[in-house]
Design a protein around this motif. Sequence first.
Motif, PDB file in Angstrom:
ATOM      1  N   TRP A 134       2.589   1.245  -2.521  1.00  9.89           N
ATOM      2  CA  TRP A 134       2.189   1.647  -1.174  1.00  9.89           C
ATOM      3  C   TRP A 134       1.518   3.026  -1.196  1.00  9.89           C
ATOM      4  CZ3 TRP A 134       2.245  -2.449   1.723  1.00  9.89           C
ATOM      5  CH2 TRP A 134       3.142  -3.480   1.417  1.00  9.89           C
ATOM      6  N   ASP A 135       1.993   3.901  -2.092  1.00 11.95           N
ATOM      7  CA  ASP A 135       1.320   5.184  -2.275  1.00 11.95           C
ATOM      8  C   ASP A 135      -0.137   4.973  -2.682  1.00 11.95           C
ATOM      9  OD1 ASP A 135       3.822   6.309  -1.833  1.00 11.95           O
ATOM     10  OD2 ASP A 135       4.152   6.890  -3.926  1.00 11.95           O
ATOM     11  N   LEU A 136      -0.361   3.980  -3.556  1.00 12.10           N
ATOM     12  CA  LEU A 136      -1.697   3.736  -4.085  1.00 12.10           C
ATOM     13  C   LEU A 136      -2.705   3.337  -3.009  1.00 12.10           C
ATOM     14  CD1 LEU A 136      -0.799   1.703  -7.328  1.00 12.10           C
ATOM     15  CD2 LEU A 136      -1.662   4.051  -7.228  1.00 12.10           C
ATOM     16  N   VAL A 137      -2.226   2.677  -1.957  1.00 14.79           N
ATOM     17  CA  VAL A 137      -3.155   2.137  -0.957  1.00 14.79           C
ATOM     18  C   VAL A 137      -3.011   2.825   0.401  1.00 14.79           C
ATOM     19  CG1 VAL A 137      -3.284  -0.110  -2.079  1.00 14.79           C
ATOM     20  CG2 VAL A 137      -1.574   0.260  -0.281  1.00 14.79           C
ATOM     21  N   ALA A 138      -2.368   3.992   0.434  1.00 15.35           N
ATOM     22  CA  ALA A 138      -2.088   4.640   1.718  1.00 15.35           C
ATOM     23  C   ALA A 138      -3.354   4.885   2.532  1.00 15.35           C
ATOM     24  CB  ALA A 138      -1.332   5.951   1.487  1.00 15.35           C
ATOM     25  N   ASP A 139      -4.413   5.372   1.893  1.00 18.16           N
ATOM     26  CA  ASP A 139      -5.648   5.650   2.631  1.00 18.16           C
ATOM     27  C   ASP A 139      -6.241   4.373   3.214  1.00 18.16           C
ATOM     28  OD1 ASP A 139      -5.642   8.400   2.273  1.00 18.16           O
ATOM     29  OD2 ASP A 139      -6.725   8.285   0.370  1.00 18.16           O
ATOM     30  N   GLY A 140      -6.385   3.351   2.379  1.00 17.71           N
ATOM     31  CA  GLY A 140      -6.962   2.100   2.843  1.00 17.71           C
ATOM     32  C   GLY A 140      -6.100   1.416   3.875  1.00 17.71           C
ATOM     33  N   TYR A 141      -4.781   1.508   3.706  1.00 18.61           N
ATOM     34  CA  TYR A 141      -3.862   0.875   4.648  1.00 18.61           C
ATOM     35  C   TYR A 141      -4.005   1.521   6.024  1.00 18.61           C
ATOM     36  CZ  TYR A 141       0.339  -1.851   5.740  1.00 18.61           C
ATOM     37  OH  TYR A 141       1.216  -2.764   6.251  1.00 18.61           O
ATOM     38  N   ALA A 142      -4.071   2.848   6.043  1.00 16.67           N
ATOM     39  CA  ALA A 142      -4.200   3.552   7.316  1.00 16.67           C
ATOM     40  C   ALA A 142      -5.509   3.214   8.011  1.00 16.67           C
ATOM     41  CB  ALA A 142      -4.101   5.060   7.085  1.00 16.67           C
TER      42      ALA A 142
END
Length: 277
Positions: A17-25
């Motif tokens: 989840w850390d890895l995709v935090a920007d894209g997820y947001a």
Amino acid sequence: MSSESVPANPLAVAEPWDLVADGYAEFAPAIMRPFAERALECASATTSSQVIDVAAGPGMLSLLAAPRVAQVHAIDFSGPMIERLITAAGAAGLTNIEACVGDGQSLPFDSDRFDAGFSLFGLMFFAERGRGFAELFRVLRRGGTAVVSSWAPVAESPLMRTMFGAYRAADPSIQEPRPDPLSLENPEVFQAEMHSAGFETVSVQRHSTTLTFADADQLWETMAHSSAPLGLMRRKVGEQVWAERVAVMKSYLAEHYRPRQPLSTTALLGVGRKPAF
């Protein structure tokens, strides 16, 4: 996550989840917002409500709830996700959200504190779901409502079936997930686990939303940049192989997705109340 736990599910730890935090947001709200809206409707929160959002991610539900309630406490085990939530709350001028990094299986809050509690697509991944439900029950006040969501089986989601087709095109070892009768995608299990935690008047309801995309590229951008499994794949295979797989996946979507074609996805929402007496 408890240091003693060694979860079998790779999504039960913070790193993917850390890895995709920007894209997820940036991209996940297109998919998550309808479910967050429905969850808030189910809880019937008011302007005096104290709310907890467990496994809040970058804050889709918290950001929607804040203008409607007195206070939102958001918690997630991913520091980068909480950072995005805090940034978004500041940009929106929301001063009644308190966000912290923590474990949804051991909540750092007093018992009987909140009027409503939520976990959208988070508790479903916990290594110990029973502890997650028990903690949510503990921190609710008497008569408080909990709303927890989980994805329905992939077979019920044309959106996810399309994406798994792309994944499989790039890596034939990836198969579409089979129904898991022991997970929260099974309504009977969902209801039983909420009852076991102490909730009453439990109901599990299906809720669907339909999305359209301008073209296959937009579909790819929306789904891929918010996907923790794809984030793990990218780290595992390295940038060269990842670039090759992206080309294959995008080619698959260009062939199989028609611009503005509606694709639906379905979730289960478990709603339960803490007994008033």
